[in-house]
Design an enzyme around this catalytic site. Structure first.
Site, PDB file in Angstrom:
ATOM      1  N   GLY A 158       0.901  -1.293   0.049  1.00 47.11           N
ATOM      2  CA  GLY A 158       0.091   0.093   0.046  1.00 47.11           C
ATOM      3  C   GLY A 158       0.692   1.245   0.001  1.00 47.11           C
ATOM      4  O   GLY A 158       1.859   1.153   0.067  1.00 47.11           O
ATOM      5  N   SER A 159       0.185   2.454  -0.153  1.00 46.23           N
ATOM      6  CA  SER A 159       0.881   3.665  -0.057  1.00 46.23           C
ATOM      7  C   SER A 159      -0.037   4.868   0.565  1.00 46.23           C
ATOM      8  O   SER A 159      -1.148   4.692   0.786  1.00 46.23           O
ATOM      9  CB  SER A 159       1.319   3.994  -1.692  1.00 46.23           C
ATOM     10  OG  SER A 159       0.122   4.086  -2.493  1.00 46.23           O
ATOM     11  N   GLY A 160       0.787   5.956   0.658  1.00 49.02           N
ATOM     12  CA  GLY A 160      -0.247   7.030   1.184  1.00 49.02           C
ATOM     13  C   GLY A 160      -0.650   6.990   2.482  1.00 49.02           C
ATOM     14  O   GLY A 160      -1.676   7.685   2.975  1.00 49.02           O
ATOM     15  N   SER A 161       0.217   6.204   3.206  1.00 48.86           N
ATOM     16  CA  SER A 161      -0.132   6.038   4.825  1.00 48.86           C
ATOM     17  C   SER A 161      -1.342   5.305   4.884  1.00 48.86           C
ATOM     18  O   SER A 161      -1.965   5.273   6.058  1.00 48.86           O
ATOM     19  CB  SER A 161       0.035   7.356   5.489  1.00 48.86           C
ATOM     20  OG  SER A 161       1.281   7.778   5.453  1.00 48.86           O
ATOM     21  N   GLY A 163      -3.968   2.913   6.075  1.00 47.66           N
ATOM     22  CA  GLY A 163      -3.863   1.846   7.343  1.00 47.66           C
ATOM     23  C   GLY A 163      -2.754   1.964   8.044  1.00 47.66           C
ATOM     24  O   GLY A 163      -2.346   0.974   8.750  1.00 47.66           O
ATOM     25  N   ARG A 283       8.947   5.194  -7.062  1.00 46.26           N
ATOM     26  CA  ARG A 283       8.169   6.308  -8.122  1.00 46.26           C
ATOM     27  C   ARG A 283       8.263   7.668  -7.719  1.00 46.26           C
ATOM     28  O   ARG A 283       9.222   7.596  -6.412  1.00 46.26           O
ATOM     29  CB  ARG A 283       6.615   6.020  -7.721  1.00 46.26           C
ATOM     30  CG  ARG A 283       6.265   5.890  -6.383  1.00 46.26           C
ATOM     31  CD  ARG A 283       4.748   5.525  -6.074  1.00 46.26           C
ATOM     32  NE  ARG A 283       4.482   5.294  -4.729  1.00 46.26           N
ATOM     33  CZ  ARG A 283       4.553   6.356  -3.766  1.00 46.26           C
ATOM     34  NH1 ARG A 283       4.555   7.507  -3.849  1.00 46.26           N
ATOM     35  NH2 ARG A 283       4.066   6.021  -2.376  1.00 46.26           N
TER      36      ARG A 283
END
Length: 413
Positions: A158-161, A163, A283
């Site tokens: 996942g990404s973007g914090s 969870g 990325r």
């Protein structure tokens, strides 16, 4: 002669339009392939060609690109991970299939798995937080006890914090574990939870293109337990020795993970044992990093990434031009956004480079403790750190909004 096209797999709410504009400046025709093009609000107003396709399906993407090659000269393929970093792997495979410049999909896949990434870096002698991989609540509790509270608990993918939470006591640990293992968190595979030491100290990140560290910035978060960015500063306030330490560790990460093509963003915490790697992202980060790097160092990361993608020569020569900073606008409670304003006045101030709101009036605001809480940003730059801070605060002070809490709405009804 067929028109030269750049394929963009999916879009991005903050830098998608920047990629489109940069591609057009380079004489390319950008084409977005997306499972739902309507979710990107910049495509229709700019009349950007967009095609609906299942971007989780490599064969479907190959078929669509093959169809487009009958009309266009496809010179490059890139795209955006968004909440699902597996798209970065797919892009690498697409580039391989069509013999176009691109990242190694095996390296990207290993890097996107946070547990595998930790293992590789640890084996290479790179300083990372203590970590364990859990698949159930019992293991989460046991590993947290082994490491010692507080711990950071997050999905392995996942990404973007999303969870990601700081669990400071057993109650917070149990609550977040229940959330992750319940139906509220969307897993694309079997749940795998990373439990890791909370590395305390100032936050820094390095923006890299190829194997060259272009810029190092600093950032601050809002209040725990979430990790929601509030402010960014470029260049980071580091002395020469500390700057060199981060550069050296960054290059060690690239070697260990077999990265070195295209953009990489590496996040650090500066602890008692020096720079500790929190995450390596294969990325380009979203807003505000690209804008701040261009203002502070004179390097347009987005344009240079596209040039690399189409096989052109890059210009990565950086120099300290200005001190740049960004403030993220984050609400302090949920509800319905009545209004948001002051953007035009803030944007008119000398030194303000950009003011952007992500939401419109009458929209629901539901904070999630990650990047989706952002409702806007302000970016400024000047010749000194002190002046940049003053301009930023004055610009932010001109912006205001009103949110009616859901509980109030219920009482009114």
């Amino acid at each position: 002669m067929a028109r030269r096209a750049l394929i963009l797999v999916e879009g991005h709410r903050s830098i998608g339009l920047l990629y489109v504009n940069a591609a057009q400046r380079l004489g390319l025709h950008p084409i977005t392939l997306s499972a739902d093009p309507a979710q990107y609000d910049y495509l229709a107003p700019e009349s950007i060609e967009a095609i609906r396709v299942d971007t989780d399906n490599l064969d479907a993407l190959i078929a669509e690109c093959s169809r487009l090659r009958a009309t266009y000269d496809i010179v490059g393929i890139t795209g955006f991970a968004g909440d699902d970093e597996s798209i970065s792997v797919t892009i690498g495979k697409l580039c391989l299939h069509f013999d176009l410049p691109g990242p190694n999909p095996a390296s990207i896949e290993r890097c996107c798995d946070k547990f595998a990434q930790r293992q590789v870096l640890n084996e290479a002698g790179v300083s990372v937080p203590a970590y364990r991989m859990a698949v159930n609540a019992t293991e989460v509790q046991s590993f947290a006890t082994d490491i010692g509270l507080p711990v950071v608990v997050k999905p392995a993918l996942g990404s973007g914090s999303i969870g990601v939470k700081l669990c400071r006591n057993v109650d917070e640990l149990a609550e977040h574990t229940t959330y992750l293992l319940g139906s509220k968190h969307a897993w694309r595979s079997s749940p795998r939870i990373l439990v890791e030491e909370f590395a305390e100290g100032p936050y820094y990140d390095a923006d890299i293109m190829g194997s060259e560290v272009i810029a190092i910035g600093a950032a601050e978060f809002g209040s725990p337990p979430g990790f929601v960015f509030r402010e960014f500063t470029f260049p980071a306030p580091l002395n020469d020795n500390d700057y060199k330490s981060i550069v050296d560790v960054s290059l060690s990460c690239l070697r260990a993970l077999d990265l070195g093509w295209g953009p990489t963003n590496i996040e650090f915490r500066w602890t008692k044992r020096g720079p500790v790697v929190i995450e390596v992202n294969p990325r380009l980060p979203g807003t505000p990093d690209p804008q701040l790097v261009q203002l502070a160092y004179g390097v347009d990361l987005i344009t240079e990434h596209i040039k690399l993608t189409i096989g052109d020569e890059c210009d990565l020569h950086s120099r300290h031009l200005q001190n740049a900073a960004a403030r993220i606008l984050v609400p302090d409670h949920d509800g319905i956004l009545d209004w948001i304003g002051g953007g035009s006045r803030a944007a008119a101030m000398p030194g303000v480079a950009e003011v952007k709101f992500y939401v419109e009036a009458k929209k629901s605001i539901i904070r999630k403790g990650d990047y989706r809480d952002w409702i806007g940003h302000v970016i400024v730059a000047s010749s000194s750190v002190a002046r940049t801070e003053v301009i930023l605060q004055r610009a932010v002070d001109l912006i205001d909004w009103s949110i009616t809490p859901f509980s109030t709405l219920g009482e009114e009804e």
